[in-house]
Design a protein around this motif. Sequence first.
Motif, PDB file in Angstrom:
ATOM      1  N   HIS A 176      63.226  46.006  51.079  1.00  0.00           N
ATOM      2  CA  HIS A 176      63.214  45.094  52.221  1.00  0.00           C
ATOM      3  C   HIS A 176      63.609  43.703  51.706  1.00  0.00           C
ATOM      4  N   PRO A 177      64.269  42.893  52.526  1.00  0.00           N
ATOM      5  CA  PRO A 177      64.659  41.560  52.047  1.00  0.00           C
ATOM      6  C   PRO A 177      63.489  40.701  51.574  1.00  0.00           C
ATOM      7  N   ASP A 178      62.292  40.943  52.100  1.00  0.00           N
ATOM      8  CA  ASP A 178      61.128  40.162  51.671  1.00  0.00           C
ATOM      9  C   ASP A 178      60.592  40.593  50.304  1.00  0.00           C
ATOM     10  N   ASP A 179      61.227  41.606  49.694  1.00  0.00           N
ATOM     11  CA  ASP A 179      60.827  42.040  48.353  1.00  0.00           C
ATOM     12  C   ASP A 179      61.445  41.170  47.264  1.00  0.00           C
ATOM     13  N   GLY A 180      62.020  40.058  47.640  1.00  0.00           N
ATOM     14  CA  GLY A 180      62.666  39.156  46.684  1.00  0.00           C
ATOM     15  C   GLY A 180      64.168  39.367  46.738  1.00  0.00           C
ATOM     16  N   SER A 181      64.834  38.616  47.581  1.00  0.00           N
ATOM     17  CA  SER A 181      66.269  38.793  47.762  1.00  0.00           C
ATOM     18  C   SER A 181      67.008  37.480  47.551  1.00  0.00           C
TER      19      SER A 181
END
Length: 126
Positions: A49-54
């Motif tokens: 997911h983008p909130d996993d560090g993108s």
Amino acid sequence: MKIIHTMIRVKDMDASIRFYTEILGMKLFSKDDYPGGEFSLAFVGYGDHPDDGSIELTYNWGKSDYDLGDAFGHIALGVQDIYGTCDTIKNKGGEVVREPGPMKHGTTVIAFVKDPNGYMIELIQR
């Protein structure tokens, strides 16, 4: 708290997406255009997911170059096989600007790759 993403401005969205996905193996989470603001955003990363560090790639329409300045340093990526990773990057057309080897004054093995916008990506052997 946690880091969600880092934003960098890019000169060419398509070239930047190709670099981060095809050369560095990240996933493209999303790409959206904002005509009212005349910009486009894409999110790339390794998580689910983008909130996993993108990384947020921002393209300001009509802007073809940026002054990177001397304040920003680099983005760092941990890799299992730094030598193989650098070979793969070169074989896919990426630019390795510092071959793998121990960092100055230390023993950690690092390398540097340059993205299409001139940003440095540090690879760190894990």
